[in-house]
Scaffold this motif. Structure first.
Motif, PDB file in Angstrom:
ATOM      1  N   ASP A  44      10.574  -4.521   7.700  1.00  0.00           N
ATOM      2  CA  ASP A  44      10.239  -4.953   6.349  1.00  0.00           C
ATOM      3  C   ASP A  44      10.846  -6.310   6.004  1.00  0.00           C
ATOM      4  O   ASP A  44      10.313  -7.034   5.166  1.00  0.00           O
ATOM      5  CB  ASP A  44      10.716  -3.898   5.343  1.00  0.00           C
ATOM      6  CG  ASP A  44      10.264  -4.193   3.935  1.00  0.00           C
ATOM      7  OD1 ASP A  44       9.041  -4.293   3.714  1.00  0.00           O
ATOM      8  OD2 ASP A  44      11.126  -4.354   3.054  1.00  0.00           O
ATOM      9  N   GLY A 251       5.168   0.961   1.265  1.00  0.00           N
ATOM     10  CA  GLY A 251       5.245  -0.062   0.228  1.00  0.00           C
ATOM     11  C   GLY A 251       6.152  -1.192   0.663  1.00  0.00           C
ATOM     12  O   GLY A 251       7.367  -1.000   0.749  1.00  0.00           O
ATOM     13  N   SER A 254      10.126  -2.309  -0.389  1.00  0.00           N
ATOM     14  CA  SER A 254      10.596  -1.210  -1.226  1.00  0.00           C
ATOM     15  C   SER A 254      11.381  -0.227  -0.356  1.00  0.00           C
ATOM     16  O   SER A 254      10.807   0.392   0.549  1.00  0.00           O
ATOM     17  CB  SER A 254       9.406  -0.491  -1.881  1.00  0.00           C
ATOM     18  OG  SER A 254       9.791   0.750  -2.425  1.00  0.00           O
ATOM     19  N   GLY A 257      10.078   3.250  -0.702  1.00  0.00           N
ATOM     20  CA  GLY A 257       8.768   3.277  -0.067  1.00  0.00           C
ATOM     21  C   GLY A 257       8.861   3.389   1.443  1.00  0.00           C
ATOM     22  O   GLY A 257       8.112   4.143   2.075  1.00  0.00           O
ATOM     23  N   THR A 290      -3.722   7.479   1.917  1.00  0.00           N
ATOM     24  CA  THR A 290      -2.704   6.638   1.271  1.00  0.00           C
ATOM     25  C   THR A 290      -3.283   5.281   0.898  1.00  0.00           C
ATOM     26  O   THR A 290      -3.049   4.769  -0.210  1.00  0.00           O
ATOM     27  CB  THR A 290      -1.492   6.456   2.192  1.00  0.00           C
ATOM     28  OG1 THR A 290      -0.955   7.730   2.537  1.00  0.00           O
ATOM     29  CG2 THR A 290      -0.412   5.625   1.506  1.00  0.00           C
ATOM     30  N   ARG A 294      -3.303   4.770  -2.849  1.00  0.00           N
ATOM     31  CA  ARG A 294      -2.166   3.885  -3.160  1.00  0.00           C
ATOM     32  C   ARG A 294      -2.241   2.633  -2.287  1.00  0.00           C
ATOM     33  O   ARG A 294      -1.448   2.463  -1.355  1.00  0.00           O
ATOM     34  CB  ARG A 294      -0.847   4.615  -2.930  1.00  0.00           C
ATOM     35  CG  ARG A 294      -0.660   5.889  -3.718  1.00  0.00           C
ATOM     36  CD  ARG A 294      -0.373   5.631  -5.172  1.00  0.00           C
ATOM     37  NE  ARG A 294       0.942   5.039  -5.372  1.00  0.00           N
ATOM     38  CZ  ARG A 294       1.441   4.713  -6.553  1.00  0.00           C
ATOM     39  NH1 ARG A 294       0.713   4.903  -7.651  1.00  0.00           N
ATOM     40  NH2 ARG A 294       2.638   4.196  -6.652  1.00  0.00           N
ATOM     41  N   GLN A 296      -1.236  -0.290  -2.629  1.00  0.00           N
ATOM     42  CA  GLN A 296      -0.014  -1.100  -2.596  1.00  0.00           C
ATOM     43  C   GLN A 296       1.151  -0.348  -1.959  1.00  0.00           C
ATOM     44  O   GLN A 296       2.269  -0.858  -1.903  1.00  0.00           O
ATOM     45  CB  GLN A 296       0.369  -1.533  -4.010  1.00  0.00           C
ATOM     46  CG  GLN A 296      -0.612  -2.520  -4.624  1.00  0.00           C
ATOM     47  CD  GLN A 296      -0.164  -2.974  -5.989  1.00  0.00           C
ATOM     48  OE1 GLN A 296       0.459  -2.209  -6.745  1.00  0.00           O
ATOM     49  NE2 GLN A 296      -0.445  -4.220  -6.321  1.00  0.00           N
ATOM     50  N   GLY A 297       0.878   0.856  -1.435  1.00  0.00           N
ATOM     51  CA  GLY A 297       1.922   1.671  -0.836  1.00  0.00           C
ATOM     52  C   GLY A 297       2.284   2.851  -1.718  1.00  0.00           C
ATOM     53  O   GLY A 297       1.981   2.872  -2.917  1.00  0.00           O
ATOM     54  N   TRP A 299       5.207   3.853  -2.721  1.00  0.00           N
ATOM     55  CA  TRP A 299       6.215   3.475  -3.727  1.00  0.00           C
ATOM     56  C   TRP A 299       6.344   1.954  -3.693  1.00  0.00           C
ATOM     57  O   TRP A 299       7.258   1.416  -3.089  1.00  0.00           O
ATOM     58  CB  TRP A 299       7.550   4.133  -3.411  1.00  0.00           C
ATOM     59  CG  TRP A 299       8.567   4.072  -4.515  1.00  0.00           C
ATOM     60  CD1 TRP A 299       8.908   2.993  -5.263  1.00  0.00           C
ATOM     61  CD2 TRP A 299       9.410   5.143  -4.971  1.00  0.00           C
ATOM     62  NE1 TRP A 299       9.904   3.297  -6.146  1.00  0.00           N
ATOM     63  CE2 TRP A 299      10.234   4.616  -5.996  1.00  0.00           C
ATOM     64  CE3 TRP A 299       9.572   6.479  -4.614  1.00  0.00           C
ATOM     65  CZ2 TRP A 299      11.179   5.386  -6.654  1.00  0.00           C
ATOM     66  CZ3 TRP A 299      10.518   7.240  -5.270  1.00  0.00           C
ATOM     67  CH2 TRP A 299      11.302   6.706  -6.280  1.00  0.00           C
ATOM     68  N   PRO A 300       5.429   1.243  -4.345  1.00  0.00           N
ATOM     69  CA  PRO A 300       5.446  -0.230  -4.276  1.00  0.00           C
ATOM     70  C   PRO A 300       6.678  -0.827  -4.921  1.00  0.00           C
ATOM     71  O   PRO A 300       7.275  -0.234  -5.834  1.00  0.00           O
ATOM     72  CB  PRO A 300       4.170  -0.631  -5.033  1.00  0.00           C
ATOM     73  CG  PRO A 300       3.877   0.509  -5.933  1.00  0.00           C
ATOM     74  CD  PRO A 300       4.349   1.742  -5.205  1.00  0.00           C
TER      75      PRO A 300
END
Length: 314
Positions: A44, A251, A254, A257, A290, A294, A296-297, A299-300
């Motif tokens: 990430d 995300g 995050s 995420g 997903t 979602r 953007q992920g 848990w963005p």
């Protein structure tokens, strides 16, 4: 921030008691979850924070594992002393690999990183310098000894892996709050705007690769200790796809995420192990749902909001 802290305390409390309520195979899964989360967090740094498409991150994971394995089994260096060497060597490779390709963008950078992963995998398979053990890998890797305590039992390795995850999360959190994190964020949003603010594009992009490589190699060392062995297939292109997917699904940028992404992409398929290859059907469905529900992920990341006085109606 306080709400997030409560969730993190609950998360690690569950992690502490978890090994006492499951069988040994699920303790191993818990250990691997922690290590994969560390690698995904390191991925990430490159993908989520600096905005660069790196599809060869398993290379750095493998450099850490093989460095520890070779130094320990061939040169009899204790595992604990191989950790800083593995981190430094992997970070150096991150700099060497990224320097000539850092100007590439999007799909072009993605393809270049895939190429490096394939080269690394083939080097392991062909027993590079007679040290990597070829397709069979390396066996008989030792365990770390810290302050006279031998980290050799399954639970000890589990807790050590989770300690590494905690340290990694703290590092990532501090990066987010620092000048370095802001520079990465500006680069991800707009390279032109970032350069206009005085951000050295090449320096920070190479630094992102070096940091990501170093953290991934740390997980690689503990992964080698967990199984007392390493082999090439663990660090192939498919593994890089997994880490890339974890970041996208969870995300980007995050921490919660990334942890949820690791759970969905790694732990959930373990419930369907008895169905052999059919479990990958579940893996694929989870990815598709997903991305639809979602995009953007799960848990963005949130980068703040406008002050209330600017949004309040007059």
């Amino acid at each position: 921030m306080r709400k997030n802290l409560v969730w993190y305390i609950l998360f690690f409390t569950i992690a502490v008691i978890y090994p006492h309520f499951v069988d040994p195979s699920w303790v191993d899964i818990g250990t691997t979850f922690a290590l994969y989360s560390v690698v995904a967090l390191s991925q990430d740094i490159v993908l989520g924070k600096a905005g660069m498409f790196d599809m060869g991150h398993a290379t750095f994971f493998g450099i850490g594992a093989y460095t520890a394995a070779i130094l320990n089994t061939v040169y009899n260096i204790p595992i604990i002393y191989t950790i800083p060497i593995a981190i430094a060597l992997s970070a150096l490779f991150g700099i060497i690999i990224s320097w000539p390709i850092i100007h590439l963008r999007g799909d072009y950078l993605l393809v270049a990183t895939i190429g490096f992963n394939i080269i690394f995998y083939q080097a392991l398979q062909n027993n590079l310098f007679g040290l990597t053990g070829g397709p069979n890998g390396i066996f008989g890797i030792g365990t770390p000894v810290i302050f006279g305590i031998n980290i050799s039992s399954q639970r000890a390795i589990y807790y050590f892996a989770w300690f590494i995850l905690l340290i990694t999360m703290l590092i990532i959190y501090n990066i987010d709050k620092s000048k370095l994190g802001r520079a990465f964020h500006y680069l991800r949003e707009s390279e032109i705007a970032a350069e206009s603010f005085g951000v050295n594009k090449r320096f920070y992009k190479v630094l992102a690769f070096a940091l990501g490589a170093g953290v991934a190699s740390l997980a690689g060392v503990i992964f080698a200790v967990q199984y007392a062995a390493v082999s090439p297939e663990t660090f192939n292109f498919t593994q890089s796809v997994l880490f890339f997917t974890i970041v996208i699904v969870g995300g980007p940028s995050s921490i919660p995420g990334i942890l949820l992404g690791t759970f969905v992409m790694f732990v959930v398929p373990q419930f369907f192990r008895e169905f052999a290859t059919a479990r990958y059907f579940v893996f694929g469905i989870a990815m598709i749902l997903t991305m639809i529900l979602r995009p953007q992920g799960i848990w963005p990341a949130k980068f703040g909001k406008l002050p209330k006085y600017l949004t309040k109606e007059s």
